[in-house]
Design an enzyme around this catalytic site. Structure first.
Site, short mmCIF file in Angstrom:
data_model
loop_
_atom_site.label_atom_id
_atom_site.label_comp_id
_atom_site.label_asym_id
_atom_site.label_seq_id
_atom_site.Cartn_x
_atom_site.Cartn_y
_atom_site.Cartn_z
CE1 TYR A 47 -3.69 2.67 0.37
CE2 TYR A 47 -2.10 3.70 2.09
CZ TYR A 47 -3.04 3.61 1.16
OH TYR A 47 -3.88 5.02 1.39
NE ARG B 206 1.05 12.84 11.57
CZ ARG B 206 1.39 13.30 10.36
NH1 ARG B 206 2.44 14.35 10.34
NH2 ARG B 206 0.59 13.32 9.22
NE ARG C 131 -8.88 7.57 5.33
CZ ARG C 131 -8.46 8.48 4.44
NH1 ARG C 131 -8.46 8.72 3.38
NH2 ARG C 131 -8.01 9.79 5.40
CG PHE D 270 12.99 18.35 -2.66
CD1 PHE D 270 11.52 19.04 -2.31
CD2 PHE D 270 13.11 17.64 -3.30
CE1 PHE D 270 10.56 18.41 -2.92
CE2 PHE D 270 12.07 16.91 -3.90
CZ PHE D 270 10.89 17.34 -3.81
C1 IN0 Z 1 6.53 14.29 -1.57
C2 IN0 Z 1 7.41 14.04 -0.36
C3 IN0 Z 1 8.94 13.73 -0.47
C4 IN0 Z 1 9.79 14.79 -0.65
C5 IN0 Z 1 11.29 14.80 -1.08
C6 IN0 Z 1 11.51 13.41 -1.35
C7 IN0 Z 1 10.87 12.38 -1.24
C8 IN0 Z 1 11.38 11.24 -1.53
C9 IN0 Z 1 10.61 10.07 -1.71
C10 IN0 Z 1 9.14 9.99 -1.34
C11 IN0 Z 1 8.68 11.43 -0.87
C12 IN0 Z 1 9.28 12.32 -0.93
O1 IN0 Z 1 7.22 14.85 0.91
C13 IN0 Z 1 5.95 15.41 1.13
C14 IN0 Z 1 6.33 16.18 2.45
C15 IN0 Z 1 4.98 17.01 2.89
O2 IN0 Z 1 4.07 17.06 1.76
N1 IN0 Z 1 4.76 17.46 4.11
C16 IN0 Z 1 3.46 17.83 4.75
C17 IN0 Z 1 3.40 17.79 5.98
C18 IN0 Z 1 2.64 16.64 6.34
O3 IN0 Z 1 2.57 16.36 7.37
O4 IN0 Z 1 2.07 16.20 5.59
C19 IN0 Z 1 3.46 19.59 4.32
O5 IN0 Z 1 2.37 20.05 4.18
O6 IN0 Z 1 4.35 20.18 4.52
C20 IN0 Z 1 5.05 14.16 1.34
O7 IN0 Z 1 4.46 14.13 2.39
N2 IN0 Z 1 4.65 13.61 0.33
C21 IN0 Z 1 5.17 13.98 -1.46
C22 IN0 Z 1 4.24 14.08 -2.15
C23 IN0 Z 1 4.56 14.57 -3.45
C24 IN0 Z 1 5.91 14.77 -3.72
CL1 IN0 Z 1 6.45 15.37 -4.99
C25 IN0 Z 1 6.80 14.50 -2.59
C26 IN0 Z 1 3.50 12.65 0.34
C27 IN0 Z 1 4.08 11.12 0.56
C28 IN0 Z 1 2.56 10.59 0.45
C29 IN0 Z 1 4.69 10.87 1.78
C30 IN0 Z 1 4.67 10.79 -0.68
#
Ligand code: IN0
Length: 444
Positions: free
Chosen positions: A176, A224, A234, A294
């Site tokens: 998942y 969390r 869910r 990043f």
């Molecule tokens: C992310 C990821 C992310 C960033 C950098 C490198 C990565 C490498 C592998 C996988 C994911 C990576 O980072 C974000 C962070 C984020 O959105 N934080 C939230 C805070 C929160 O608590 O949700 C914020 O509002 O600041 C992330 O969580 N995801 C994400 C989505 C798209 C991209 Cl391009 C990068 C979501 C997830 C589901 C963890 C992949």
């Protein structure tokens, strides 16, 4: 205590907030004033969906900035479709499966959702305009990941067992997380390597480390968000783990089952800690300092969150979140690899210190924390080598660490310059306050 009260109670965090808000020295400042309206609107949409992460994306090198922004918004659109419980599965499933084909159009939009981030779908044409301006190689990567993720999400919606009973085994849990986060890691790694901001070896391991970067983030979110996900009906905690502690997942939140509940959280933290070594290996190979930031920021937030949720009964009561000030302090101090390794070490120690002998996984968690500490030590030894150690060739790890030292030193200098500006400003402000008080006292 309110947010201001929390900041005043933690002065180092207050300084970090001031530094981050007003004294950050951006390497490639973004000026959107003269840009296309669709680019301006896309960044506004990004701000609407994720304020803090939007700031991190806006600081990326211009070569990668817009591609990551578009990638994030497309994924957010997909996620919003998946999350919306008001549309029928008959509409949702084909929409998810064919979502990548919307990227071939110029003006597709969707107005039937009730979710809070529905603006990304209602204004998808804005995102499409910017998607088509990206280099074709970047477009291909985004499209490919969108196709794989959309199909993965659709499979879960059709899986009655998942809908009724949630995630069954740890293998299912990993699968998942693969669809919703591991694939994001694969896509980002492809973008980073193509832009030449990361070592080629990042994409030469079948994207295993990229996958685990995503899994580490998503598993932390899942631990969390127990309370929130339960309220939304869910279940993402894998039964293979929670069934060791309760007959039903909901029983874990009952105060009478507190010890079992905490043991279950700690078991899940142990599972997530299994990815830390790969996360650090990945970060070691990200060469460009802004791309490093990043990729490192979410991972550092994740390890800090794991330390926060570890053995914490509040997880069963309410939303547990890092303080804003803590987040700012972390963001400031993680601009170099040694800074990141230090923060990881600090939180792993915090977990180790909270370890209780009564925990069924006492030994395993202790060993896992020890392994991670040892790995950090091989990257950046705290103690100098013994004087009588025979000279030897540097290991592969030592060579990579040494090759990054220049970049890390340059970033450290930027950090120190900002800190000295903040100190000057605070000193100036303090002098104004003292001067005003002196004037008031002496003139009356
Ligand atoms: C992310 C990821 C992310 C960033 C950098 C490198 C990565 C490498 C592998 C996988 C994911 C990576 O980072 C974000 C962070 C984020 O959105 N934080 C939230 C805070 C929160 O608590 O949700 C914020 O509002 O600041 C992330 O969580 N995801 C994400 C989505 C798209 C991209 Cl391009 C990068 C979501 C997830 C589901 C963890 C992949």
């Amino acid at each position: 205590m309110g947010k201001v009260g929390q900041l005043l109670a933690h002065p180092t965090e207050l300084v970090a907030v001031v530094q981050l808000l007003w004294f950050r020295l951006p390497m490639h400042p973004q000026n959107l004033k003269d840009s296309a309206p669709t680019l301006q609107r896309s960044y506004e949409l990004l701000n609407l969906t994720s304020r803090s992460f939007a700031a991190v994306i806006r600081e990326l090198h211009p070569e990668l900035r817009d591609a990551v922004m578009v990638f994030y918004l497309v994924l957010r659109a997909l996620d919003t479709v998946e999350d919306d419980m008001t549309i029928d599965a008959k509409v949702k499933v084909p929409l998810l499966r064919l979502f990548d084909s919307k990227l071939d159009t110029k003006d597709w939009t969707f107005h039937e959702l009730k979710e809070k981030d529905r603006a990304v779908l209602e204004e998808f044409d804005v995102i499409l305009a910017e998607y088509h301006k990206l280099k074709p190689e970047y477009q291909d990567i985004i499209k490919d990941i969108t196709r794989k993720m959309g199909n993965g999400m659709a499979d879960y919606i059709l899986d009655d067992n998942f809908n009724l009973n949630g995630v069954a085994t740890v293998k299912d849990y990993d699968l998942y997380c693969h669809y919703v986060a591991g694939l994001v890691g694969e896509g980002l790694t492809k973008l980073i390597v193509l832009a030449k901001f990361g070592d080629d070896t990042l994409s030469e391991d079948g994207f295993e480390r990229s996958e685990l970067m995503g899994l580490f983030l998503q598993k932390t979110n899942i631990i969390r968000d127990y309370r929130e996900d339960l309220e939304d009906g869910r279940l993402f905690w894998p039964k293979e783990i929670w069934s060791l502690y309760a007959d039903r997942l909901t029983d874990l939140k009952e105060p009478a089952n507190r010890d079992a509940g905490l043991a279950c959280i700690n078991h899940l933290v142990l599972n997530a800690l299994g990815h830390v070594k790969h996360v650090l290996e990945y970060l070691l190979l990200v060469k460009d300092p802004l791309t490093f930031n990043f990729t490192a920021i979410p991972q550092v937030m994740a390890v800090a969150t794991l330390a926060l949720v570890y053995n914490n009964p509040d997880v069963f009561e309410r939303n547990v979140k890092l303080r804003k000030g803590t987040t700012c302090k972390l963001i400031l101090n993680l601009r170099t690899l040694p800074g990141v390794v230090k923060i990881f070490r600090q939180y792993i120690r915090e977990i180790n210190h909270k370890l209780s002998v009564n925990d069924p996984n006492y030994l395993k968690i202790g060993i896992k924390c020890g392994e991670i500490e040892q790995f950090c030590e091989t990257m950046y030894p705290l103690a100098p080598p013994p004087a009588d150690r025979a000279p030897r060739d540097p290991t592969a790890m030592e060579q990579i660490v040494a090759s990054r030292a220049q970049v890390d030193k340059a970033m450290q200098r930027v950090l120190e310059e900002e800190q000295s500006n903040v100190r000057m400003m605070l000193l100036g402000a303090a002098m104004v306050v003292v001067g005003t008080l002196f004037y008031l006292v002496t003139s009356y």
